[in-house]
Design a protein around this motif. Structure first.
Motif, PDB file in Angstrom:
ATOM      1  N   GLU A 105       5.499   6.724 -51.093  1.00 20.43           N
ATOM      2  CA  GLU A 105       4.326   7.604 -51.019  1.00 20.43           C
ATOM      3  C   GLU A 105       3.817   7.955 -52.413  1.00 20.43           C
ATOM      4  O   GLU A 105       2.591   7.962 -52.651  1.00 20.43           O
ATOM      5  N   THR A 108       2.179   4.733 -54.053  1.00 22.24           N
ATOM      6  CA  THR A 108       0.916   4.368 -53.396  1.00 22.24           C
ATOM      7  C   THR A 108      -0.205   5.328 -53.778  1.00 22.24           C
ATOM      8  O   THR A 108      -1.347   4.909 -54.019  1.00 22.24           O
ATOM      9  N   ALA A 109       0.121   6.623 -53.863  1.00 20.51           N
ATOM     10  CA  ALA A 109      -0.898   7.614 -54.213  1.00 20.51           C
ATOM     11  C   ALA A 109      -1.387   7.431 -55.638  1.00 20.51           C
ATOM     12  O   ALA A 109      -2.582   7.603 -55.929  1.00 20.51           O
TER      13      ALA A 109
END
Length: 301
Positions: A105, A108-109
């Motif tokens: 996460e 990806t952010a």
């Protein structure tokens, strides 16, 4: 998709071992490296951990086909933000962290233009730093790759081939499932080791030093695990909180069962558990994940 240039961010045990392994086993692949600590960069250059130790993170990653973040899992987001402006679109960005959902996460952010494919080489020692790395660390060990649903198959295949080239066996796994599996096989055992060694330390005054003086093999093994990098393990427990707490709850229930068996003199329950757990040890040896020799092949006894 081929990987011809690899950038390693973080030049400790894992990052240094990757650099040495690539140079030894994938000689056509160029390696660049960077570490936030100037002293580590200097020591990494002296050991030749990578082909080129760079002065800046931008220099290390700007030409890379693959960037591997070898930093504590709690720092993955910061590292990703630092490399983001310097990556070519489509660069594969991976990591070596022991928690996968939170890392995926975070990466990806921070890296919308990159191809993010988290990974976890299940290998290591209790040692840390650039002097600890060695090229054979990943040989015959598992590397778990946890791609997101949108990851291109060509990139997954390229990253898998890269790890196989370093001698690892590759398994593709869902990130959440990885986190539960590693909570059982690695994170909770480390938590137990840290706890029992801490308890022993608290008892040193009571036992007048005998805990250390008469340490048997079991306690020595706990101290080896408990000597692992404290920053890394602090971050692992915080980033894999849900899975660790789930497994820890189950372990606490099982421990209570053992307490009752001991209190009640229930030898059958104890024997059944001990016999059942012996089969786990045999299976680990059969899988080639440990040594069946007496005292685990230690040479220091």
């Amino acid at each position: 998709m081929t990987i011809e240039r690899v950038a390693i961010v973080g030049l400790g045990l894992i990052g240094g071992s990757i650099g040495l392994a690539v140079q030894g086993m994938l000689p056509d692949v160029a390696t660049m490296g960077w570490d936030a600590d100037a002293d580590v960069r200097s020591r990494a250059a002296e050991r030749g951990l990578v082909g080129r130790v760079c002065a800046t993170i931008a220099e290390a990653v700007r030409e890379a086909d693959l960037v591997i973040l070898c930093v504590p899992v709690g720092a993955m987001g910061y590292a990703a933000e630092a490399i983001a402006p310097h990556l070519r679109p489509g660069t594969i960005v991976s990591d070596v962290g022991s928690s996968k959902r939170s890392v995926g996460e975070a990466l990806t952010a921070a890296l919308p233009e990159a191809v993010v494919i988290p990974a976890h080489p299940v290998a290591g020692t209790e040692k840390s730093g650039p002097e600890a790395g060695f090229a054979e660390l990943f040989r015959h060990r598992w590397c778990i790759v946890t791609p997101g649903a949108d990851a291109p198959q060509a990139a997954i295949d390229a990253l898998s081939a890269f790890w196989e080239g370093l001698g690892a066996k590759v398994e593709i796994m869902d990130a959440d499932h990885h986190d539960v599996v590693l909570a059982v096989t690695s994170h909770i055992p480390h938590l137990i080791a840290y706890t029992i060694v801490g308890t022993a330390s608290d008892l040193e005054d009571v036992t007048r030093g005998e805990v250390i003086k008469y340490s048997a093999g079991g306690f020595r093994d706990f101290t080896r695990i408990a000597a692992s990098n404290p920053t890394m393990w602090r971050d692992v427990f915080l980033t894999n909180r849900d899975a660790v707490l789930e497994v820890l709850g189950r372990f606490t229930e099982d421990l209570s069962l053992l307490q009752r068996a001991i209190r009640n003199g229930d030898g059958d329950t104890l024997y059944e558990l001990f016999e059942r757990t012996r089969t786990i040890r045999r299976s680990i040896i059969e899988e080639g994940q440990d040594d069946a020799r007496p005292d685990f092949g230690r040479k220091d006894h």
